[in-house]
Write an enzyme that holds these catalytic residues in place. Sequence first.
Site, PDB file in Angstrom:
ATOM      1  N   TYR A  10      -2.834 -43.605   7.976  1.00  0.00           N
ATOM      2  CA  TYR A  10      -1.364 -43.222   8.233  1.00  0.00           C
ATOM      3  C   TYR A  10      -0.917 -41.882   7.271  1.00  0.00           C
ATOM      4  O   TYR A  10      -1.082 -42.030   6.079  1.00  0.00           O
ATOM      5  CB  TYR A  10      -0.525 -44.318   8.072  1.00  0.00           C
ATOM      6  N   PRO A  11      -0.558 -40.890   7.901  1.00  0.00           N
ATOM      7  CA  PRO A  11       0.010 -39.453   6.878  1.00  0.00           C
ATOM      8  C   PRO A  11       1.366 -39.862   6.214  1.00  0.00           C
ATOM      9  O   PRO A  11       2.154 -39.173   6.506  1.00  0.00           O
ATOM     10  CB  PRO A  11      -0.079 -38.583   7.864  1.00  0.00           C
ATOM     11  N   LYS A  12       1.193 -40.822   5.095  1.00  0.00           N
ATOM     12  CA  LYS A  12       2.228 -41.172   4.609  1.00  0.00           C
ATOM     13  C   LYS A  12       2.615 -40.562   3.290  1.00  0.00           C
ATOM     14  O   LYS A  12       1.643 -40.215   2.505  1.00  0.00           O
ATOM     15  CB  LYS A  12       2.331 -42.803   4.493  1.00  0.00           C
ATOM     16  N   THR A  13       3.807 -40.337   2.815  1.00  0.00           N
ATOM     17  CA  THR A  13       4.297 -39.784   1.820  1.00  0.00           C
ATOM     18  C   THR A  13       5.516 -40.260   1.462  1.00  0.00           C
ATOM     19  O   THR A  13       6.304 -41.014   2.209  1.00  0.00           O
ATOM     20  CB  THR A  13       4.235 -38.040   1.472  1.00  0.00           C
ATOM     21  N   ARG A  31      -2.101 -45.248   3.509  1.00  0.00           N
ATOM     22  CA  ARG A  31      -3.296 -43.862   3.257  1.00  0.00           C
ATOM     23  C   ARG A  31      -4.566 -44.317   2.742  1.00  0.00           C
ATOM     24  O   ARG A  31      -5.631 -43.846   3.579  1.00  0.00           O
ATOM     25  CB  ARG A  31      -2.551 -42.839   2.060  1.00  0.00           C
TER      26      ARG A  31
END
Length: 248
Positions: A113-116, A108
């Site tokens: 990157y759309p990371k969670t 992120r």
Amino acid sequence: MRVEEVRRHVTTPLTSPAFAPVVPRFTDREYLNIVYRTDAEALRTVVPEPLRIDEPLVRFEVMRMGDVSGYGPYTESGQAIPVSLDGERGEYLHAMYLDNFPATASGREVSAYPKTIGAPNLYVDHGVLVGSLDYGTLRVATATMGYKHHELDRREAEAQITVPTFMLKTVVGYDGSPRVQELVRTEITDIAVKWAYTGPARLQLFQHVLAPLADLPVREVVSASHILTDLTLGGVKPVYDYLEGRAS
């Protein structure tokens, strides 16, 4: 700590950074990819301009990282949407769920990157490759594929993985408004496909308010692949500035 020392850091806390300042090399990165057809209108609500949708397709993926420099092994899952920009075909990374915080923070902060955090898994069960994703205690995705039914051409496998990827980078300022808002582009480099297979597959998505994969519903499974690779993630470059309203 002197000013010039502070400038050498790329993350916080300064004395115990959230992730290592390395370019990670992925060894034995194992993919389960399922491409499926979804609703075109659902895609239009989540894919940002100036990206264009050619077909209403989504790629659901589960990736088991055998070894990653700086992070160690971990597993990741998410959705990527085939798109095009100025005639170049690629994928828009819509959502990514990981079980490793340093890799989440790095993806992120350093890139876009759309990371969670999530709980993905990839394993073999009675001749079936299973990819799953849980959010908290609830299941949000289950994918199954026949285990190594048909060998896939390695050049085709490489082409699947190395398409350019686009992501949305937003950094909020202290007044709550966007300080940075860009569409960025990256691609995988230094790839070696060790083996690749295809076969029959199924995918189930379950409704969840904080992990809304099912908002892009499965209408038809188009293809599936199971691939093992070594690779490196390239750096990101901005291609469109939303605050300026123009290409970068």
